[in-house]
Design a protein around this motif. Sequence first.
Motif, PDB file in Angstrom:
ATOM      1  N   ASN A  60       0.808  -1.146  -0.720  1.00 53.01           N
ATOM      2  CA  ASN A  60      -0.178  -0.124   0.095  1.00 53.01           C
ATOM      3  C   ASN A  60       0.838   1.162  -0.368  1.00 53.01           C
TER       4      ASN A  60
ATOM      5  N   PRO B 272      -8.834  -1.971  -2.773  1.00 55.79           N
ATOM      6  CA  PRO B 272      -8.575  -1.318  -3.126  1.00 55.79           C
ATOM      7  C   PRO B 272     -10.201  -0.941  -3.385  1.00 55.79           C
TER       8      PRO B 272
ATOM      9  N   MET C  10      -4.418  -5.207  -1.485  1.00 56.95           N
ATOM     10  CA  MET C  10      -3.159  -4.490  -1.655  1.00 56.95           C
ATOM     11  C   MET C  10      -3.140  -4.841  -0.247  1.00 56.95           C
TER      12      MET C  10
ATOM     13  N   SER D  48      -6.661  -6.256   2.090  1.00 60.26           N
ATOM     14  CA  SER D  48      -7.371  -5.600   1.520  1.00 60.26           C
ATOM     15  C   SER D  48      -7.479  -5.132   1.035  1.00 60.26           C
TER      16      SER D  48
HETATM   17  C1  LIG Z   1      -3.420   2.339   2.259  1.00 59.37           C
HETATM   18  O1  LIG Z   1      -3.121   3.605   3.082  1.00 59.37           O
HETATM   19  C2  LIG Z   1      -3.444   4.136   3.011  1.00 59.37           C
HETATM   20  C3  LIG Z   1      -2.785   5.314   4.048  1.00 59.37           C
HETATM   21  O2  LIG Z   1      -2.568   4.638   5.570  1.00 59.37           O
HETATM   22  C4  LIG Z   1      -5.225   4.470   4.483  1.00 59.37           C
HETATM   23  O3  LIG Z   1      -6.712   5.331   4.072  1.00 59.37           O
HETATM   24  C5  LIG Z   1      -5.810   2.931   2.408  1.00 59.37           C
HETATM   25  O4  LIG Z   1      -6.759   2.966   3.408  1.00 59.37           O
HETATM   26  C6  LIG Z   1      -5.024   2.198   3.044  1.00 59.37           C
HETATM   27  N1  LIG Z   1      -5.500   1.712   1.842  1.00 59.37           N
HETATM   28  C7  LIG Z   1      -5.813   0.027   1.521  1.00 59.37           C
HETATM   29  C8  LIG Z   1      -6.551  -0.710   0.048  1.00 59.37           C
HETATM   30  O5  LIG Z   1      -5.191  -0.478   2.566  1.00 59.37           O
END
Ligand SMILES: *[C@@H]1O[C@H](CO)[C@@H](O)[C@H](O)[C@H]1NC(C)=O
Length: 504
Positions: free
Chosen positions: A262, A367, A341, A365
């Motif tokens: 990420n 996106p 991710m 996770s």
């Molecule tokens: C990636 O990191 C950002 C900043 O910490 C967070 O807001 C976001 O939810 C993360 N995205 C995923 C898909 O994990």
Amino acid sequence: MGFVSILLFALGCVHCSITCCSSAEVNKHFFPPGFKIGVANAAPQIEGAWNEDGKGETIWDRYAISQPDTIYDHSSPQVASDSYHKWREDLEMVKEMGVDHYRLSIAWARIYPDGYKTDKPNERGVAYYKNLLRSLRALNIEPMVTLYHWDLPQKLQDDFGGWLSPKIVDIFADYARTCFELFGDEVKWWTTINEPKQICELGYGSGVFPPAINLPGVGNYQCAKNVLLAHAKAYHIYDKEFRQKNQGKVSIVIDTIWFEPNTTKPVDIEASERALQFSFGLYGNPVFNGDWPAVVKARVAQRSKQAGLKKSRLPTLSPEEIALINGTHDFLCINHYASHMVSALSDEPPFTDTSFDADIGVNDSIPSEWPKGGEAWFAVWPPGMRKLLVWLKNTYNNPEIVITENGFSDNAGTLEDDHRINYYRDYVSNCLDAIYIDNVNLTGYTAWSILDDWEWRVGYHSLIGMYKVDFNDPNRARTPRKSAGYFTQVAKNRCLVDPKDCVH
Ligand SMILES: *[C@@H]1O[C@H](CO)[C@@H](O)[C@H](O)[C@H]1NC(C)=O
Ligand SMILES: *[C@@H]1O[C@H](CO)[C@@H](O)[C@H](O)[C@H]1NC(C)=O
Ligand SMILES: *[C@@H]1O[C@H](CO)[C@@H](O)[C@H](O)[C@H]1NC(C)=O
Ligand SMILES: *[C@@H]1O[C@H](CO)[C@@H](O)[C@H](O)[C@H]1NC(C)=O
């Protein structure tokens, strides 16, 4: 398709208004000379004829038929796409596509109904594959044959626990030798076992696939060891007894998601590497380098110790076993569909949690902006294909790579499947980038799938064919989707863009 995670049955795209994956630029190169383009499917997903002509019962037959509630639409592999009866029509479709190769699997239980070697293999099962393979040859289409695509003969599970027991190793090796003997003249590309991670983790770890053994963090690793030994024995049998005569190649098919870090923080990059080593390296490293990946050994040992166990839940590989497994590949076969991710977890999962996911220990996770296929794990991110190919090149010392599965599922099954066309265009474009920009030695690409099939626990809820199959029609009529025409053009032009714009 093989890969299904535990996030079964969740959303998917109900109405696929997908503007799937429009990438900045489509690669304009021709495929390199000799590059092989093909389509795939597997016996338990298309053949049907589950108890015909002497075929034995498999763990998927037993599971789906006796517990229909476990399957999304209560369907079973009893009829599936009925390719056992309609194979000539299916080969016509393959031929019309103009592809170089067709990937299929042999149903073990058609050759040996109970799995065990007998004096004579089942003649009608043998005849089915002989006819199929000879017809492919006559059409000048190279068969690529998988010996085991998840359809374990039920008897082997009942008698000694299937892949949990080392007994499986010699029994699989006997079956492999029989297939090499029977079909070796027709087949130059062999793969032993398809997607061991799914067999072991879902079948013997989390237990969400048959034989539904729920031994998290224990059964999956025991299974992994036996799968690797079975693959290795089969490889050596080919090497010693058949290679000289038949001049073929043998490998194992390993699948993985691409795990995109990420952030560029070292902990997130480590999380990505760790997820890849547990997912792919658990099988890839023994086959390429002889032993489990260092990070897998270290983490499982550490977590076992912290939980008060006397030894690691990950079985050791003895020097003899390492010697047997090490180097058992003539090329690297990969199945790849989706990306996730990952980031580092803020806390180590509790040591009492022995699950494979806790051993991996990353925050996985998807996106929300990535388009989804027909199952919840299926997140479309075409750059993941190129990144995975580069990772494989760097991790395994630049092997020859063949993509044995890649494709797009949805739940709607529409004939106007532009989202599938876009998926193929953008994933194959990333393959060409990997070849021409990153010098990955990718020599073949196999689309999954030529036709709709029975997709395991999601049954017919997830549709992934370039040909639609009408599963309500007793005759299982096939109809080309728009993507069938697209893929035919790609196979014919050997390029993704208008031929007059293609470059060498
Ligand atoms: C990636 O990191 C950002 C900043 O910490 C967070 O807001 C976001 O939810 C993360 N995205 C995923 C898909 O994990
Ligand atoms: C696997 O084989 C390679 C090449 O022969 C060798 O360098 C490597 O040490 C072997 N791996 C193990 C763990 O013995
Ligand atoms: C995992 O990542 C998501 C998205 O960045 C975040 O919302 C969640 O809190 C993280 N979970 C853990 C256990 O770190
Ligand atoms: C790719 O692999 C094949 C098979 O091992 C080999 O013959 C070929 O030279 C390799 N090509 C490149 C560019 O490394």
